[in-house]
Scaffold this motif. Structure first.
Motif, mmCIF file in Angstrom:
data_model
loop_
_atom_site.group_PDB
_atom_site.id
_atom_site.type_symbol
_atom_site.label_atom_id
_atom_site.label_comp_id
_atom_site.label_asym_id
_atom_site.label_seq_id
_atom_site.Cartn_x
_atom_site.Cartn_y
_atom_site.Cartn_z
ATOM 1 N N GLY A 46 0.668 -1.408 -0.297
ATOM 2 C CA GLY A 46 -0.160 0.057 0.249
ATOM 3 C C GLY A 46 1.279 1.437 -0.150
ATOM 4 N N PHE A 47 0.184 2.041 -0.922
ATOM 5 C CA PHE A 47 0.943 3.900 -1.378
ATOM 6 C C PHE A 47 0.494 4.870 -0.752
ATOM 7 C CE2 PHE A 47 2.934 0.130 -3.412
ATOM 8 C CZ PHE A 47 4.554 0.283 -3.063
ATOM 9 N N ALA A 48 0.873 5.569 -0.556
ATOM 10 C CA ALA A 48 -0.270 6.825 0.170
ATOM 11 C C ALA A 48 -0.509 7.776 -0.821
ATOM 12 C CB ALA A 48 0.879 7.906 0.753
ATOM 13 N N SER A 49 -0.208 7.386 -2.013
ATOM 14 C CA SER A 49 0.347 7.847 -4.121
ATOM 15 C C SER A 49 0.170 7.915 -4.970
ATOM 16 C CB SER A 49 0.824 9.472 -4.003
ATOM 17 O OG SER A 49 2.299 9.236 -3.393
ATOM 18 N N ILE A 50 -0.163 7.705 -5.573
ATOM 19 C CA ILE A 50 -0.303 6.714 -7.424
ATOM 20 C C ILE A 50 1.060 6.900 -7.936
ATOM 21 C CG2 ILE A 50 -0.858 9.334 -8.207
ATOM 22 C CD1 ILE A 50 -2.155 6.725 -10.231
ATOM 23 N N GLU A 51 1.618 8.364 -7.142
ATOM 24 C CA GLU A 51 2.725 8.527 -8.109
ATOM 25 C C GLU A 51 3.922 6.851 -7.174
ATOM 26 O OE1 GLU A 51 0.938 12.364 -9.109
ATOM 27 O OE2 GLU A 51 0.631 10.581 -6.983
ATOM 28 N N ALA A 52 3.609 7.182 -6.151
ATOM 29 C CA ALA A 52 4.711 6.824 -5.033
ATOM 30 C C ALA A 52 4.472 4.923 -5.362
ATOM 31 C CB ALA A 52 4.338 7.143 -3.495
ATOM 32 N N GLU A 61 0.144 -2.075 -15.119
ATOM 33 C CA GLU A 61 -0.792 -2.690 -16.247
ATOM 34 C C GLU A 61 -1.975 -1.515 -15.998
ATOM 35 O OE1 GLU A 61 -0.053 -5.635 -19.101
ATOM 36 O OE2 GLU A 61 -0.330 -6.653 -16.763
ATOM 37 N N ALA A 62 -2.992 -1.319 -14.864
ATOM 38 C CA ALA A 62 -3.734 -0.576 -15.589
ATOM 39 C C ALA A 62 -4.597 -0.477 -13.779
ATOM 40 C CB ALA A 62 -5.032 -1.548 -15.583
ATOM 41 N N VAL A 63 -4.699 0.561 -13.637
ATOM 42 C CA VAL A 63 -5.099 0.954 -12.082
ATOM 43 C C VAL A 63 -6.841 1.438 -12.497
ATOM 44 C CG1 VAL A 63 -3.428 2.633 -11.822
ATOM 45 C CG2 VAL A 63 -4.644 4.304 -12.924
ATOM 46 N N SER A 64 -7.611 1.243 -10.687
ATOM 47 C CA SER A 64 -9.218 1.660 -11.152
ATOM 48 C C SER A 64 -8.804 2.842 -10.254
ATOM 49 C CB SER A 64 -9.346 0.512 -10.406
ATOM 50 O OG SER A 64 -9.944 -0.423 -11.507
ATOM 51 N N ALA A 82 1.731 7.406 -17.991
ATOM 52 C CA ALA A 82 2.763 6.482 -17.671
ATOM 53 C C ALA A 82 2.551 5.310 -18.848
ATOM 54 C CB ALA A 82 2.883 5.914 -16.531
ATOM 55 N N GLY A 83 1.136 5.336 -18.965
ATOM 56 C CA GLY A 83 0.931 4.173 -19.747
ATOM 57 C C GLY A 83 0.210 2.497 -19.268
ATOM 58 N N LYS A 84 -0.663 3.819 -18.128
ATOM 59 C CA LYS A 84 -1.438 2.348 -17.747
ATOM 60 C C LYS A 84 -2.752 2.461 -17.991
ATOM 61 C CE LYS A 84 2.526 1.747 -15.485
ATOM 62 N NZ LYS A 84 3.241 0.508 -15.550
ATOM 63 N N HIS A 85 -3.558 2.001 -18.432
ATOM 64 C CA HIS A 85 -5.020 1.368 -19.003
ATOM 65 C C HIS A 85 -5.961 1.880 -17.488
ATOM 66 C CE1 HIS A 85 -3.395 -0.501 -22.366
ATOM 67 N NE2 HIS A 85 -3.528 -1.713 -21.144
ATOM 68 N N ASP A 101 -10.179 15.440 -22.122
ATOM 69 C CA ASP A 101 -9.002 16.041 -21.302
ATOM 70 C C ASP A 101 -8.146 14.539 -21.300
ATOM 71 O OD1 ASP A 101 -6.008 17.736 -22.006
ATOM 72 O OD2 ASP A 101 -6.132 16.768 -20.108
ATOM 73 N N LEU A 102 -8.526 13.766 -20.991
ATOM 74 C CA LEU A 102 -7.611 11.945 -20.713
ATOM 75 C C LEU A 102 -8.310 11.669 -21.177
ATOM 76 C CD1 LEU A 102 -9.583 12.200 -16.773
ATOM 77 C CD2 LEU A 102 -6.778 12.562 -17.413
ATOM 78 N N GLU A 103 -9.617 11.449 -22.104
ATOM 79 C CA GLU A 103 -9.535 10.909 -23.853
ATOM 80 C C GLU A 103 -8.988 10.836 -24.567
ATOM 81 O OE1 GLU A 103 -13.422 9.669 -26.592
ATOM 82 O OE2 GLU A 103 -13.612 11.274 -25.591
ATOM 83 N N ALA A 104 -8.578 12.089 -24.326
ATOM 84 C CA ALA A 104 -7.177 12.784 -26.100
ATOM 85 C C ALA A 104 -5.885 12.024 -25.637
ATOM 86 C CB ALA A 104 -7.029 14.004 -26.301
ATOM 87 N N LEU A 105 -5.749 12.263 -23.765
ATOM 88 C CA LEU A 105 -4.531 11.808 -23.829
ATOM 89 C C LEU A 105 -3.698 9.981 -23.422
ATOM 90 C CD1 LEU A 105 -1.713 11.969 -22.107
ATOM 91 C CD2 LEU A 105 -2.341 11.907 -19.801
ATOM 92 N N ALA A 106 -5.511 9.448 -23.286
ATOM 93 C CA ALA A 106 -5.085 7.910 -24.182
ATOM 94 C C ALA A 106 -4.800 7.050 -25.457
ATOM 95 C CB ALA A 106 -6.549 7.353 -23.360
ATOM 96 N N ALA A 107 -5.658 8.287 -25.937
ATOM 97 C CA ALA A 107 -5.560 8.223 -27.394
ATOM 98 C C ALA A 107 -4.496 8.722 -27.909
ATOM 99 C CB ALA A 107 -6.566 9.384 -28.325
ATOM 100 N N ALA A 108 -3.435 9.517 -27.266
ATOM 101 C CA ALA A 108 -2.105 10.037 -27.605
ATOM 102 C C ALA A 108 -1.230 8.519 -27.113
ATOM 103 C CB ALA A 108 -1.587 11.368 -27.212
#
Length: 308
Positions: A46-52, A61-64, A82-85, A101-108
């Motif tokens: 367990g971590f305190a942030s997604i970055e950590a 590979e993927a995050v919820s 970071a290339g995660k689904h 904006d997230l949709e555009a980033l996912a496509a890119a």
């Protein structure tokens, strides 16, 4: 095919009630880590942030993302970059612009972004949709009333700006409405009731119509006690269609229909796996767009203060 290495971000009540059982029952996933400010998942790092978390567990590979919507954009941006689904709990964000904006980033980045609407996977939804495809609706009534103290105890974020207030459950109704209707609807007028001490509404009354004039009336209220009401009733040329219990039960012309067992979150995770394996995104903002319209067009009415 190897299991998708998945992480959960934002470990709260909905994660324990729904996400963890659905993930555990699905061989498409291996849950490998969690990130949350206050909670962890037993048996996992367990971590305190997604970055950590992403730095320490690069095989993810993927995050919820299951934190409140006001904080979801930043976490989703970090994960996609970071290339995660990414699986977004409902509502997918605090604003329409964030999710676009997230949709555009996912496509890119060539990764999957999934806006999950769990109520669309309730067992009555697809049978009702099929019936309405051949029996045109002429009117719709939506009654979504529940006790906020029972379903969201001590959750201050939900009363803050961006937390949506009564639209947090109400958007579930709108996700069903936008799924089953054969044509789109738009808002005409609305009244939103705000407690004197809160930034989000406790009740709302919405009036929509379709392009051909079909009326849709919706009532959302968080002050319901006793029996909770999650009902959608349509009139059609072929009789009445009634979805109850949030889409768990269906009546056609007064006759209750036999339905599959409720499996909303298992179905969501099955769908997410299909999207990840197929290299596709699924981003539907229709329910959130109706909520945004309500805040834009709705008349504000102040009511008595609410204390949890």
């Amino acid at each position: 095919m190897s299991a998708i290495k998945l992480a959960i971000v934002g470990v709260g009540k909905i994660v324990h009630d729904q996400h963890l059982p659905a993930i555990a029952a699905n061989p498409d996933y291996q849950l490998v880590a969690s990130a949350s400010r206050h909670n962890t998942v037993a048996g996992l790092p367990g971590f305190a942030s997604i970055e950590a978390m992403l730095a320490a567990v690069p095989e993810i590979e993927a995050v919820s993302l299951c934190m409140p919507p006001q904080y979801r954009y930043q976490a989703a941006q970090v994960a996609l970059a970071a290339g995660k689904h990414v699986f977004l709990e409902k509502p997918p964000g605090a604003t329409l612009s964030e999710v676009a904006d997230l949709e555009a980033l996912a496509a890119a980045k060539g990764v999957t972004l999934f806006t999950s609407w769990h109520s669309r996977f309730a067992p009555a939804v697809q049978p009702a949709k099929a019936y309405l495809a051949t029996h045109a609706p002429t009117a719709m009534e939506v009654i979504w009333k529940e006790d906020v103290r029972q379903w969201h105890p001590n959750q201050e974020w939900i009363w803050q700006a961006g937390g949506l207030g009564v639209f947090d459950p109400g958007i579930n109704a709108l996700s069903i409405v936008t799924e089953i209707l054969p044509a789109g609807i738009f808002l005409n007028r609305a009244t939103l009731e705000f407690p004197a001490n809160r930034d989000a509404p406790i009740a709302a009354e919405l009036h929509f119509q379709s392009a051909d004039g079909m009326p849709v009336h919706a009532q959302f209220d968080w002050r319901q006690t006793g029996k909770q009401s999650w009902d959608i009733v349509l009139q059609t040329g072929g009789g009445e269609v009634r979805l109850s219990d949030g889409g768990a039960r269906l009546w056609l012309n007064g006759v209750e229909q036999a339905l599959a067992k409720e499996a909303e979150y298992p179905s969501l995770y099955q769908r997410f796996a299909e999207l990840v394996r197929g290299g596709r995104c699924e981003v539907d903002l229709a329910p959130l767009r109706h909520v945004a319209d309500a805040f834009m067009l709705g008349r504000r009415k102040e009511v008595e203060a609410f204390f949890d």
